[in-house]
Write a protein that holds these residues in place. Sequence first.
Motif, PDB file in Angstrom:
ATOM      1  N   GLU A   8       0.813  -1.212   0.000  1.00  0.00           N
ATOM      2  CA  GLU A   8       0.000   0.000   0.000  1.00  0.00           C
ATOM      3  C   GLU A   8       0.846   1.262   0.000  1.00  0.00           C
ATOM      4  OE1 GLU A   8      -4.038   1.389   2.336  1.00  0.00           O
ATOM      5  OE2 GLU A   8      -2.428   0.437   3.477  1.00  0.00           O
ATOM      6  N   SER A   9       2.015   1.196   0.639  1.00  0.00           N
ATOM      7  CA  SER A   9       2.823   2.400   0.816  1.00  0.00           C
ATOM      8  C   SER A   9       4.080   2.429  -0.033  1.00  0.00           C
ATOM      9  CB  SER A   9       3.232   2.546   2.295  1.00  0.00           C
ATOM     10  OG  SER A   9       3.970   1.410   2.719  1.00  0.00           O
ATOM     11  N   ALA A  20      15.438  -3.861  -0.444  1.00  0.00           N
ATOM     12  CA  ALA A  20      15.408  -2.432  -0.759  1.00  0.00           C
ATOM     13  C   ALA A  20      13.968  -1.975  -0.647  1.00  0.00           C
ATOM     14  CB  ALA A  20      15.960  -2.170  -2.154  1.00  0.00           C
ATOM     15  N   VAL A  21      13.643  -1.274   0.435  1.00  0.00           N
ATOM     16  CA  VAL A  21      12.280  -0.867   0.745  1.00  0.00           C
ATOM     17  C   VAL A  21      12.073   0.575   0.302  1.00  0.00           C
ATOM     18  CG1 VAL A  21      10.542  -0.643   2.547  1.00  0.00           C
ATOM     19  CG2 VAL A  21      12.300  -2.422   2.735  1.00  0.00           C
ATOM     20  N   ILE A  22      11.163   0.773  -0.648  1.00  0.00           N
ATOM     21  CA  ILE A  22      10.824   2.115  -1.104  1.00  0.00           C
ATOM     22  C   ILE A  22       9.485   2.510  -0.487  1.00  0.00           C
ATOM     23  CG2 ILE A  22      10.199   3.541  -3.070  1.00  0.00           C
ATOM     24  CD1 ILE A  22      13.120   2.950  -3.022  1.00  0.00           C
ATOM     25  N   THR A  23       9.479   3.561   0.310  1.00  0.00           N
ATOM     26  CA  THR A  23       8.260   4.070   0.926  1.00  0.00           C
ATOM     27  C   THR A  23       7.889   5.397   0.270  1.00  0.00           C
ATOM     28  OG1 THR A  23       8.902   3.053   3.031  1.00  0.00           O
ATOM     29  CG2 THR A  23       7.157   4.689   3.098  1.00  0.00           C
ATOM     30  N   LEU A  24       6.617   5.508  -0.114  1.00  0.00           N
ATOM     31  CA  LEU A  24       6.126   6.717  -0.774  1.00  0.00           C
ATOM     32  C   LEU A  24       5.303   7.527   0.221  1.00  0.00           C
ATOM     33  CD1 LEU A  24       4.942   4.996  -4.074  1.00  0.00           C
ATOM     34  CD2 LEU A  24       7.157   6.056  -3.618  1.00  0.00           C
ATOM     35  N   ARG A  25       5.742   8.752   0.477  1.00  0.00           N
ATOM     36  CA  ARG A  25       5.030   9.627   1.406  1.00  0.00           C
ATOM     37  C   ARG A  25       4.920  11.020   0.805  1.00  0.00           C
ATOM     38  NH1 ARG A  25       8.317   9.852   6.631  1.00  0.00           N
ATOM     39  NH2 ARG A  25      10.037   9.648   5.147  1.00  0.00           N
ATOM     40  N   ASP A  26       3.680  11.439   0.498  1.00  0.00           N
ATOM     41  CA  ASP A  26       3.426  12.762  -0.059  1.00  0.00           C
ATOM     42  C   ASP A  26       4.269  13.024  -1.311  1.00  0.00           C
ATOM     43  OD1 ASP A  26       1.680  13.276   2.072  1.00  0.00           O
ATOM     44  OD2 ASP A  26       3.326  13.965   3.343  1.00  0.00           O
ATOM     45  N   GLY A  27       4.390  11.980  -2.148  1.00  0.00           N
ATOM     46  CA  GLY A  27       5.144  12.128  -3.383  1.00  0.00           C
ATOM     47  C   GLY A  27       6.645  12.033  -3.227  1.00  0.00           C
ATOM     48  N   GLU A 336       5.329   6.473  -9.567  1.00  0.00           N
ATOM     49  CA  GLU A 336       5.834   5.241 -10.161  1.00  0.00           C
ATOM     50  C   GLU A 336       7.143   5.483 -10.917  1.00  0.00           C
ATOM     51  OE1 GLU A 336       1.568   4.745  -9.345  1.00  0.00           O
ATOM     52  OE2 GLU A 336       2.714   6.266 -10.432  1.00  0.00           O
ATOM     53  N   ASN A 337       7.185   6.569 -11.682  1.00  0.00           N
ATOM     54  CA  ASN A 337       8.406   6.877 -12.422  1.00  0.00           C
ATOM     55  C   ASN A 337       9.555   7.264 -11.496  1.00  0.00           C
ATOM     56  OD1 ASN A 337       7.689   6.344 -15.118  1.00  0.00           O
ATOM     57  ND2 ASN A 337       6.623   8.319 -15.297  1.00  0.00           N
ATOM     58  N   LYS A 338       9.235   7.826 -10.346  1.00  0.00           N
ATOM     59  CA  LYS A 338      10.281   8.131  -9.363  1.00  0.00           C
ATOM     60  C   LYS A 338      10.892   6.839  -8.820  1.00  0.00           C
ATOM     61  CE  LYS A 338       8.371  12.563  -7.811  1.00  0.00           C
ATOM     62  NZ  LYS A 338       7.840  13.327  -6.638  1.00  0.00           N
ATOM     63  N   VAL A 339      10.042   5.840  -8.577  1.00  0.00           N
ATOM     64  CA  VAL A 339      10.543   4.544  -8.110  1.00  0.00           C
ATOM     65  C   VAL A 339      11.379   3.877  -9.197  1.00  0.00           C
ATOM     66  CG1 VAL A 339       9.886   2.245  -7.321  1.00  0.00           C
ATOM     67  CG2 VAL A 339       8.598   4.245  -6.535  1.00  0.00           C
ATOM     68  N   LEU A 340      10.894   3.932 -10.435  1.00  0.00           N
ATOM     69  CA  LEU A 340      11.645   3.348 -11.542  1.00  0.00           C
ATOM     70  C   LEU A 340      13.001   4.011 -11.697  1.00  0.00           C
ATOM     71  CD1 LEU A 340       8.892   2.925 -14.298  1.00  0.00           C
ATOM     72  CD2 LEU A 340       9.713   1.243 -12.658  1.00  0.00           C
ATOM     73  N   ASP A 341      13.045   5.303 -11.495  1.00  0.00           N
ATOM     74  CA  ASP A 341      14.309   6.033 -11.606  1.00  0.00           C
ATOM     75  C   ASP A 341      15.311   5.552 -10.560  1.00  0.00           C
ATOM     76  OD1 ASP A 341      15.779   8.251 -12.913  1.00  0.00           O
ATOM     77  OD2 ASP A 341      15.746   9.098 -10.898  1.00  0.00           O
ATOM     78  N   VAL A 342      14.817   5.229  -9.365  1.00  0.00           N
ATOM     79  CA  VAL A 342      15.706   4.744  -8.301  1.00  0.00           C
ATOM     80  C   VAL A 342      16.272   3.370  -8.650  1.00  0.00           C
ATOM     81  CG1 VAL A 342      15.794   3.972  -5.899  1.00  0.00           C
ATOM     82  CG2 VAL A 342      14.590   6.088  -6.488  1.00  0.00           C
ATOM     83  N   PHE A 343      15.412   2.439  -9.042  1.00  0.00           N
ATOM     84  CA  PHE A 343      15.853   1.068  -9.249  1.00  0.00           C
ATOM     85  C   PHE A 343      16.552   0.851 -10.587  1.00  0.00           C
ATOM     86  CE2 PHE A 343      12.567  -0.226  -5.990  1.00  0.00           C
ATOM     87  CZ  PHE A 343      13.499  -0.693  -5.080  1.00  0.00           C
ATOM     88  N   ASN A 344      16.068   1.497 -11.643  1.00  0.00           N
ATOM     89  CA  ASN A 344      16.666   1.261 -12.954  1.00  0.00           C
ATOM     90  C   ASN A 344      18.060   1.867 -13.099  1.00  0.00           C
ATOM     91  OD1 ASN A 344      14.460  -0.215 -13.835  1.00  0.00           O
ATOM     92  ND2 ASN A 344      13.453   1.538 -14.784  1.00  0.00           N
ATOM     93  N   LYS A 345      18.451   2.687 -12.145  1.00  0.00           N
ATOM     94  CA  LYS A 345      19.817   3.224 -12.136  1.00  0.00           C
ATOM     95  C   LYS A 345      20.708   2.515 -11.121  1.00  0.00           C
ATOM     96  CE  LYS A 345      18.547   7.902 -13.650  1.00  0.00           C
ATOM     97  NZ  LYS A 345      18.537   9.340 -13.293  1.00  0.00           N
ATOM     98  N   ASP A 346      20.208   1.449 -10.521  1.00  0.00           N
ATOM     99  CA  ASP A 346      20.979   0.753  -9.477  1.00  0.00           C
ATOM    100  C   ASP A 346      21.171  -0.712  -9.864  1.00  0.00           C
ATOM    101  OD1 ASP A 346      22.305   0.135  -7.170  1.00  0.00           O
ATOM    102  OD2 ASP A 346      20.576   0.318  -5.832  1.00  0.00           O
ATOM    103  N   TRP A 347      21.787  -0.950 -11.018  1.00  0.00           N
ATOM    104  CA  TRP A 347      22.025  -2.329 -11.456  1.00  0.00           C
ATOM    105  C   TRP A 347      22.940  -3.102 -10.508  1.00  0.00           C
ATOM    106  CZ3 TRP A 347      19.866  -5.970 -13.853  1.00  0.00           C
ATOM    107  CH2 TRP A 347      20.584  -7.073 -14.345  1.00  0.00           C
ATOM    108  N   PRO A 348      23.939  -2.490  -9.852  1.00  0.00           N
ATOM    109  CA  PRO A 348      24.759  -3.257  -8.903  1.00  0.00           C
ATOM    110  C   PRO A 348      23.935  -3.939  -7.802  1.00  0.00           C
ATOM    111  CG  PRO A 348      25.833  -1.196  -9.400  1.00  0.00           C
ATOM    112  CD  PRO A 348      24.480  -1.130 -10.053  1.00  0.00           C
ATOM    113  N   PHE A 349      22.786  -3.374  -7.442  1.00  0.00           N
ATOM    114  CA  PHE A 349      21.930  -4.022  -6.448  1.00  0.00           C
ATOM    115  C   PHE A 349      21.382  -5.337  -6.968  1.00  0.00           C
ATOM    116  CE2 PHE A 349      17.560  -4.727  -4.910  1.00  0.00           C
ATOM    117  CZ  PHE A 349      17.813  -4.917  -3.568  1.00  0.00           C
TER     118      PHE A 349
END
Length: 401
Positions: A8-9, A20-27, A336-349
């Motif tokens: 949900e969050s 890798a926990v991504i939490t979305l709060r107020d954008g 959603e695109n903000k989350v994609l930006d975080v993960f798609n630039k972190d291939w070493p993870f």
Amino acid sequence: MASLRCCESGVVCVSGTTLAVITLRDGIVDRQNINIEEKRGLLVEEHKQEGNGENPGADVTSKDGQNRILACKFSPSWRYFAVCDDAKRLYLFSCGVQWEMVSNRAISRRCTVLSFTQNEESILVADKWGDVFQFSVTDPQKEGQLLLGHLSMLLDILTTKEDRYVVTADRDNKIRISNYPNSFNVHAYCLHHTDYVSSLAYNEDPEVILSGGGDGRIMVWNLHGQVLSQTTCSEGETTLAVKKMIWEQNLKLLVVIFFHSPIVQLYTLASDAAVLNHHQDVQLTSPVWDISFDCKGQLWLLQDQEGDTIQVYSCQRTEQGTIKVEQIDSTHHCVENKVLDVFNKDWPFFIVSEKAPDLSVDFKKKETPDNYSIYLQKKQDRLNLTTKQPSEPQTKKVKTS
């Protein structure tokens, strides 16, 4: 192999021993990394200082000796997140602004899959020996209790509405529907698959079980073990072995991924659950690692591809009653695109997941010779040889004085 779970969050990605926990709060996108290997190391040190006989550091079961997260699951309300690793430990986290570990317990055997009960009072941990152990959520230090057992490796598990039944699928082509919590009382078997059953899904109304496996077939069952509908997944002339299925309850949409394949297939279920229809295919560039629906009904895809590791697709029902599935626009300013930006630039993870063992090899049963048939054939060959050989005439013995 990396994993992806939506809540949900936010979103959780799993690779190696790290969450890798991504939490979305107020954008705003907030990332928290949790390494369970570090937590296991702290536990090892505590046991050394206390002189405890149990050694949590000596139980890594992988062939290369590397610890990995093997299974993970959110509770139905997303309040809890459970993880099992290759060191035979069960971790329970409380999900909030900052995740906190509730418990760290030992499990007796290597976990293959886990699930929460609908009331969130228990975690059901299935293992490679075919047993299911029940761990308490409300009493986080209580040891697991044996719930039920199969005769081969368990590959998926779920519970039905109001925790009336627990459904388990194994490597020997079987699906068992057992009463819960008195799971020694078997309600029904589903026995039409011809290879391992790798994934289960559940529709509440009407109550049906959906299953997929190594034979490439998706089957729809009622709770009495009767087949209502089935279809075969294929790409051209090649049958595709089902890796995982997820179900979107509101859209009646089934999403299926396959071993070693970049194809994602979508199916719709008729209102009476009697017909399963192929809706469309989504073609990715690399084999799909995992899939998940978020609370908006959006489909998240995780693939083995640097720079384009995660994709998100919107799934909406049109005025004509059809389901429209399309990839979200990367130029839109959305979370959603903000989350994609975080993960798609972190291939070493994610790169550590490329070395993970191939699960489809473990799922395949070892072929053993049919010794009895060989014995019967050899016996028949001996009999045939005996009948073909002419018998020698008996010489009459003459008694001489």
